[in-house]
Design an enzyme around this catalytic site. Structure first.
Site, PDB file in Angstrom:
ATOM      1  N   GLU A 128       0.993  -1.115  -0.056  1.00  0.00           N
ATOM      2  CA  GLU A 128       0.004  -0.090   0.028  1.00  0.00           C
ATOM      3  C   GLU A 128       0.858   1.497   0.114  1.00  0.00           C
ATOM      4  OE1 GLU A 128      -2.866   0.503   3.268  1.00  0.00           O
ATOM      5  OE2 GLU A 128      -3.585   2.315   2.483  1.00  0.00           O
TER       6      GLU A 128
ATOM      7  N   ARG B 284       5.570 -12.844   9.423  1.00  0.00           N
ATOM      8  CA  ARG B 284       6.290 -11.771   9.087  1.00  0.00           C
ATOM      9  C   ARG B 284       7.580 -11.599   9.724  1.00  0.00           C
ATOM     10  NH1 ARG B 284       4.115  -6.526   9.372  1.00  0.00           N
ATOM     11  NH2 ARG B 284       2.088  -7.276   8.644  1.00  0.00           N
TER      12      ARG B 284
ATOM     13  N   LYS C 259       4.403   0.726   9.889  1.00  0.00           N
ATOM     14  CA  LYS C 259       4.471   2.180   9.140  1.00  0.00           C
ATOM     15  C   LYS C 259       3.879   3.288   9.749  1.00  0.00           C
ATOM     16  CE  LYS C 259       3.156   0.080   4.990  1.00  0.00           C
ATOM     17  NZ  LYS C 259       2.540  -0.010   3.679  1.00  0.00           N
TER      18      LYS C 259
HETATM   19  P1  ATP Z   1       0.490  -1.792   7.519  1.00  0.00           P
HETATM   20  O1  ATP Z   1       1.149  -1.336   8.668  1.00  0.00           O
HETATM   21  O2  ATP Z   1       0.050  -0.313   6.462  1.00  0.00           O
HETATM   22  O3  ATP Z   1      -0.408  -2.505   7.567  1.00  0.00           O
HETATM   23  P2  ATP Z   1       2.101  -3.687   6.039  1.00  0.00           P
HETATM   24  O4  ATP Z   1       3.206  -3.464   6.643  1.00  0.00           O
HETATM   25  O5  ATP Z   1       1.027  -4.592   5.992  1.00  0.00           O
HETATM   26  O6  ATP Z   1       1.296  -2.303   6.473  1.00  0.00           O
HETATM   27  P3  ATP Z   1       1.862  -3.421   3.178  1.00  0.00           P
HETATM   28  O7  ATP Z   1       2.187  -2.385   2.113  1.00  0.00           O
HETATM   29  O8  ATP Z   1       0.387  -3.731   3.027  1.00  0.00           O
HETATM   30  O9  ATP Z   1       2.055  -3.075   4.602  1.00  0.00           O
HETATM   31  O10 ATP Z   1       2.815  -4.408   2.643  1.00  0.00           O
HETATM   32  C1  ATP Z   1       2.929  -5.068   1.450  1.00  0.00           C
HETATM   33  C2  ATP Z   1       3.367  -6.284   1.647  1.00  0.00           C
HETATM   34  O11 ATP Z   1       4.384  -6.726   2.517  1.00  0.00           O
HETATM   35  C3  ATP Z   1       2.202  -7.479   2.315  1.00  0.00           C
HETATM   36  O12 ATP Z   1       2.128  -8.439   1.475  1.00  0.00           O
HETATM   37  C4  ATP Z   1       2.714  -7.621   3.722  1.00  0.00           C
HETATM   38  O13 ATP Z   1       2.226  -8.892   4.125  1.00  0.00           O
HETATM   39  C5  ATP Z   1       4.336  -7.695   3.495  1.00  0.00           C
HETATM   40  N1  ATP Z   1       4.842  -7.382   4.570  1.00  0.00           N
HETATM   41  C6  ATP Z   1       4.505  -6.309   5.500  1.00  0.00           C
HETATM   42  N2  ATP Z   1       5.402  -6.329   6.418  1.00  0.00           N
HETATM   43  C7  ATP Z   1       5.970  -7.432   6.567  1.00  0.00           C
HETATM   44  C8  ATP Z   1       6.891  -7.734   7.625  1.00  0.00           C
HETATM   45  N3  ATP Z   1       7.313  -7.570   8.774  1.00  0.00           N
HETATM   46  N4  ATP Z   1       7.632  -9.227   7.226  1.00  0.00           N
HETATM   47  C9  ATP Z   1       7.277  -9.957   6.092  1.00  0.00           C
HETATM   48  N5  ATP Z   1       6.483  -9.484   5.068  1.00  0.00           N
HETATM   49  C10 ATP Z   1       5.861  -8.028   5.525  1.00  0.00           C
END
Ligand code: ATP
Ligand code: MG
Length: 560
Positions: free
Chosen positions: A35, A261, A271
């Site tokens: 996003e 994650r 974020k």
């Molecule tokens: P938000 O805090 O906005 O929910 P988010 O970290 O989920 O943020 P996205 O932009 O939706 O942000 O993430 C893009 C992709 O990265 C998604 O598929 C998410 O699952 C993956 N992702 C985000 N954070 C992690 C993490 N710490 N480890 C592994 N994958 C991640």
């Protein structure tokens, strides 16, 4: 694309292998769906390496798709930074750059399809009522009074929602699933909401926006994604993902697979929290070298290879865990130990006077550029009567095991001579050491005594008249505790900020370092790996960031 890296193996690889063996797909397609509401961080790097890596491993493709369904938090600045970061990490989406917002019309049509099938309704409950009616997992929820609204009325209201007749929150479109499901996500979730907000790509064309759970599976299906990989918290959303795709006339039904994650010690990764640090100027920006963002790590001096190596080492599992940040540091050390040229820089200088060395004389010694790489050769290092050494390499009253300079002790000056400490000059008032004194043995040029006598300590140094002043930044962890997200009631993650996370000093270094170009990395002997900052340096005026000190706590604990 990056050079082929060894194939990895984990449960998702096994699942895809099985799908391929059973002939379920012509070609594997994954996607990385950020996003655009912030910069990418090291957790995203894990997801990027996983998705692009799987595509590569199975001869498939990976899309870069911006999941831009929430207009208020999103911005083109983020879109551009994300593209830069993915490219910098070494991945290529070729012509497959997609935006969820490009599918808004299609998604809207799918929503109408759901209404026409009697599987969605327009609801007027307030958010508070919505929550109350939904209930708790252990007891069935209460159906909304609008649940059985006739199809025609739903369609009419939904069209008027789109036309802008209503204000934010007045109505929502909900999927009609099961108000008694133990999974709350299945209790008639909201799938469209009214939001009169300007979107960074679609402008003011829309005032209804799809909810994440409705949009995501559709985005996957529209693109023809085969494996939709996401983090564990979406496991409970999977029944809804599947239900929606089962109801609708979508071109395919991707398989959602969840993995754990990345969590890192001494780091926050949300974020929202990173944005707060940027907005409140706790850090210099998203690319502050202390930030866990990809752009921060890059500015700090990490290479894409070291980040990919880290992502390979941590692996992919279904078990939530906390990774030691020392492992990330280990990865860059391992790479730079092999490749980084060496130089001598004194961070905390004190004068060393060689009493029996001729005044005004300069000789040039051979400095080894990289002991790990014989091809790297040598460079001339100026040696003079007055040098700088690290203040910590001298002790007037030293313990027995102190092998560096103390009165009467002989040490080796790296690439230079053996010197014997004769004492020091001190400020009579403060007692501060102003200069250390010694004599040298002219027979020991290069650092070895002809009589074979043993000298334990070796220290680095620079010539006082021939050195250069170098601005250097010594970074430490941004947080003082392993888990800054773990805050007691009423506290904030900011309570754990390390007030000494950036020490700015002027060091004394070999003059040739003035010509180091932005982005170039080197080892300052005994002091760590450094990079010339890409933002704050000018030609001939480098500013050095310390990437990591030399001591490798992870490597030491995990020998073999
Ligand atoms: P938000 O805090 O906005 O929910 P988010 O970290 O989920 O943020 P996205 O932009 O939706 O942000 O993430 C893009 C992709 O990265 C998604 O598929 C998410 O699952 C993956 N992702 C985000 N954070 C992690 C993490 N710490 N480890 C592994 N994958 C991640
Ligand atoms: Mg998210």
């Amino acid at each position: 694309m990056v050079e082929k890296e060894e194939a990895v193996s984990h449960f998702i690889v096994d699942m895809i292998e099985k799908d391929v063996a059973e002939g379920r797909h012509q070609q594997i397609m994954t996607r990385f769906p950020p996003e655009p509401n912030g910069y990418l961080h090291i957790g995203h790097a894990k997801s990027i390496c996983l998705n692009f890596g799987l595509a590569e491993q199975f001869g498939g493709v990976c899309n870069l798709r911006f999941d831009d369904t929430n207009p208020t938090a999103e911005d083109v600045e983020y879109v551009e930074s994300i593209k830069d970061d993915v490219r910098w990490l070494g991945f290529d989406w070729e012509d497959r750059l997609y935006f969820a917002s490009d599918y808004f019309e299609k998604m809207y049509q799918y929503a109408e399809e759901l209404i026409l099938a009697g599987k969605a309704y327009v609801c007027t409950l307030s958010p508070e009522e919505f929550k109350e009616y939904r209930g708790v997992p252990t007891r069935p929820g209460t159906p909304s009074p609008w649940r059985d609204r006739p199809i025609e009325e739903n369609l009419d209201l939904f069209r008027r929602m789109r036309a802008g007749e209503f204000s934010d929150g007045e109505y929502v479109l909900r999927a009609k699933i099961d108000m008694s499901s133990p999974n709350l996500h299945m209790r008639d979730p909201a799938i469209y909401r009214i939001k009169h907000a300007h979107h960074h790509r679609t402008g003011d064309s829309w005032c209804v926006y799809p909810m994440y759970d409705f949009a995501h599976g559709l985005e996957d299906a529209i693109e023809g994604v085969t494996h939709s990989i996401c983090t564990l918290e979406f496991e409970v959303h999977r029944p809804l993902y599947d239900w929606l795709l089962d109801q609708l006339s979508v071109p395919c039904h991707p398989q959602q697979i969840e993995f754990a994650r990345l969590n890192l010690t001494y780091t926050v990764m949300s974020k929202r929290k990173l944005l707060e640090l940027v907005r409140d100027k706790v850090v210099w920006g998203w690319d502050d070298p202390r930030m866990p963002t990809v752009s921060g790590l890059r500015r700090r001096g990490y290479t894409p290879e070291s980040i990919r190596a880290f992502c390979r080492k941590i692996g992919v599992t279904k078990m939530g865990s906390l990774t030691d940040i020392a492992l990330l540091e280990h990865c860059i050390r391992e790479e730079l130990n092999a490749s980084a040229p060496r130089a001598m820089v004194v961070l905390d200088p004190v004068k060393l006077i060689i009493e029996n060395y001729p005044e005004g004389q300069v000789e040039y010694l051979d400095g080894v550029n990289n002991p790990e790489d014989p091809e790297a050769g040598t460079r001339p290092v100026a040696f003079t009567r007055e040098l700088y050494i690290e203040r910590g390499d001298f002790m007037e009253e030293a313990p027995k095991k102190f092998f560096r300079l103390k009165p009467g002790q002989e040490v080796r000056l790296r690439y230079g001579y053996l010197v014997t400490c004769t004492g020091c000059e001190k400020d009579p008032v403060t007692g501060e050491v102003l200069a250390v004194t010694c004599t040298y043995d002219p027979e020991t040029r290069g650092g070895n005594a002809p009589d074979g006598r043993r000298v334990k300590g070796t220290i680095h140094w620079v010539s006082k008249p021939e050195c250069a002043d170098l601005p250097v930044r010594l970074f430490d962890r941004l947080f003082q505790v392993e888990q800054p997200d773990d805050v007691p009631e009423g506290g904030s993650f900011r309570d754990y900020l390390n007030p000494e996370s950036c020490e700015q000093i002027v060091a004394k270094g070999e003059a040739m370092l003035l010509d180091t170009e932005a982005g170039v990395r080197c080892q300052f002997e005994r002091n760590g790996y450094f990079v010339v900052d890409e933002k704050d340096s000018q030609p001939g005026k480098p500013v050095f960031n310390r990437i990591v000190p030399l001591k490798d706590s992870w490597g030491r604990q995990h020998k073999n």
